[in-house]
Design a protein around this motif. Structure first.
Motif, PDB file in Angstrom:
ATOM      1  N   ASN A   9       0.835  -1.198   0.000  1.00 48.85           N
ATOM      2  CA  ASN A   9       0.000   0.000   0.000  1.00 48.85           C
ATOM      3  C   ASN A   9       0.869   1.247   0.000  1.00 48.85           C
ATOM      4  OD1 ASN A   9      -2.511  -1.388   0.144  1.00 48.85           O
ATOM      5  ND2 ASN A   9      -2.123  -1.771   2.303  1.00 48.85           N
ATOM      6  N   VAL A  12      -0.829   4.438   1.101  1.00 45.43           N
ATOM      7  CA  VAL A  12      -1.033   4.514   2.543  1.00 45.43           C
ATOM      8  C   VAL A  12       0.264   4.983   3.210  1.00 45.43           C
ATOM      9  CG1 VAL A  12      -1.591   3.195   4.614  1.00 45.43           C
ATOM     10  CG2 VAL A  12      -2.811   2.731   2.496  1.00 45.43           C
ATOM     11  N   ASP A  16       0.854   8.370   5.331  1.00 47.89           N
ATOM     12  CA  ASP A  16       1.431   8.316   6.679  1.00 47.89           C
ATOM     13  C   ASP A  16       2.583   9.298   6.833  1.00 47.89           C
ATOM     14  OD1 ASP A  16      -0.271   6.465   7.758  1.00 47.89           O
ATOM     15  OD2 ASP A  16       1.087   4.760   7.533  1.00 47.89           O
ATOM     16  N   TYR A  60       5.158   0.763  11.894  1.00 46.81           N
ATOM     17  CA  TYR A  60       3.927   0.407  11.194  1.00 46.81           C
ATOM     18  C   TYR A  60       4.185  -0.729  10.208  1.00 46.81           C
ATOM     19  CZ  TYR A  60       2.156   4.942  12.889  1.00 46.81           C
ATOM     20  OH  TYR A  60       1.771   6.007  13.660  1.00 46.81           O
ATOM     21  N   LEU A  65       1.027  -2.933   8.875  1.00 47.89           N
ATOM     22  CA  LEU A  65       0.002  -1.973   8.462  1.00 47.89           C
ATOM     23  C   LEU A  65       0.059  -1.654   6.971  1.00 47.89           C
ATOM     24  CD1 LEU A  65      -0.186   0.640  11.363  1.00 47.89           C
ATOM     25  CD2 LEU A  65      -1.527  -1.420  11.003  1.00 47.89           C
ATOM     26  N   TYR A  66       1.133  -2.018   6.297  1.00 51.59           N
ATOM     27  CA  TYR A  66       1.234  -1.753   4.863  1.00 51.59           C
ATOM     28  C   TYR A  66       0.983  -3.008   4.029  1.00 51.59           C
ATOM     29  CZ  TYR A  66       3.330   2.507   6.583  1.00 51.59           C
ATOM     30  OH  TYR A  66       3.554   3.694   7.252  1.00 51.59           O
ATOM     31  N   TRP A  70      -7.233  -2.780   3.288  1.00 49.41           N
ATOM     32  CA  TRP A  70      -8.018  -1.974   4.213  1.00 49.41           C
ATOM     33  C   TRP A  70      -9.478  -1.864   3.807  1.00 49.41           C
ATOM     34  CZ3 TRP A  70      -6.208  -1.592   8.773  1.00 49.41           C
ATOM     35  CH2 TRP A  70      -4.833  -1.681   8.955  1.00 49.41           C
ATOM     36  N   ALA A  73     -11.269  -4.047   6.347  1.00 44.29           N
ATOM     37  CA  ALA A  73     -10.864  -3.832   7.731  1.00 44.29           C
ATOM     38  C   ALA A  73     -12.029  -4.049   8.691  1.00 44.29           C
ATOM     39  CB  ALA A  73     -10.318  -2.424   7.894  1.00 44.29           C
ATOM     40  N   GLU A  77      -8.282  -5.334  12.924  1.00 42.86           N
ATOM     41  CA  GLU A  77      -7.429  -4.265  12.385  1.00 42.86           C
ATOM     42  C   GLU A  77      -7.419  -3.048  13.300  1.00 42.86           C
ATOM     43  OE1 GLU A  77      -9.315  -6.189  10.410  1.00 42.86           O
ATOM     44  OE2 GLU A  77      -7.699  -7.093   9.248  1.00 42.86           O
ATOM     45  N   ILE A  81      -4.009  -1.489  14.684  1.00 41.16           N
ATOM     46  CA  ILE A  81      -3.674  -0.061  14.565  1.00 41.16           C
ATOM     47  C   ILE A  81      -3.364   0.509  15.945  1.00 41.16           C
ATOM     48  CG2 ILE A  81      -4.622   2.217  14.031  1.00 41.16           C
ATOM     49  CD1 ILE A  81      -6.174   0.816  11.730  1.00 41.16           C
ATOM     50  N   GLN A 127      -7.574   7.185   8.424  1.00 38.07           N
ATOM     51  CA  GLN A 127      -7.141   7.028   7.030  1.00 38.07           C
ATOM     52  C   GLN A 127      -7.412   5.608   6.534  1.00 38.07           C
ATOM     53  OE1 GLN A 127      -3.014   6.522   6.560  1.00 38.07           O
ATOM     54  NE2 GLN A 127      -3.162   6.344   4.374  1.00 38.07           N
ATOM     55  N   ARG A 128      -7.070   4.632   7.336  1.00 38.13           N
ATOM     56  CA  ARG A 128      -7.225   3.245   6.898  1.00 38.13           C
ATOM     57  C   ARG A 128      -8.692   2.817   6.825  1.00 38.13           C
ATOM     58  NH1 ARG A 128      -2.276   4.161   8.223  1.00 38.13           N
ATOM     59  NH2 ARG A 128      -0.593   2.756   7.664  1.00 38.13           N
TER      60      ARG A 128
END
Length: 149
Positions: A9, A12, A16, A60, A65-66, A70, A73, A77, A81, A127-128
């Motif tokens: 991602n 993403v 970030d 992350y 997280l990448y 998402w 999610a 998740e 996070i 965001q996610r």
């Protein structure tokens, strides 16, 4: 693909990188008056942004997280996070307070660490989960168009 750096991602990750300084600057602005930041706390602000831009994306990434989709999610998740942001903020806090404070800069509002953690949690999580919200609304509008046609 063993041993390769895989960043699924990328968008993403880029967001970030933009969120991190925004969160830190917002924490300083919420805690202090704007002129006070640039008079007294500029060095600690810049150091915190620099440290966070290194530590947070790595943390992350290590938490995965990448590598997530998402759009799907859910509750696990949210927990992921929370733990990723909390771990990253704890590492930044430890470095800022125990290593740099007093050695590199001499004025540092410690409450900005807590405010940054809260803002980071909201911004990174928001965001996610916005991907899921947009995906669900697109599916609903597509199904409404099919039923009307």
């Amino acid at each position: 693909m063993k041993g390769k750096f895989i960043l699924r991602n990328r968008h993403v990750f880029i967001i970030d990188i933009l969120i991190i300084p925004i969160s830190i600057l917002s924490a300083y602005v919420l805690r202090l008056e704007l002129f006070e930041i640039f008079d007294t706390y500029l060095y600690s602000l810049l150091w915190m942004i620099g440290v966070s831009l290194i530590i947070k994306p790595i943390t992350y990434y290590l938490f995965g997280l990448y590598r997530r989709m998402w759009v799907y999610a859910s509750i696990p998740e949210i927990k992921l996070i929370f733990f990723a942001v909390t771990t990253a903020s704890a590492l930044v806090s430890a470095l800022m307070y125990f290593v740099l404070y007093g050695n590199v800069f001499y004025s540092f509002p410690r409450s900005t660490l807590v405010i940054d953690w809260i803002l980071s949690l909201l911004l990174v999580g928001g965001q996610r989960f916005s991907f899921r919200i947009f995906s669900e609304s697109a599916r609903q509008s597509a199904s409404l168009k099919r039923t009307k046609a």
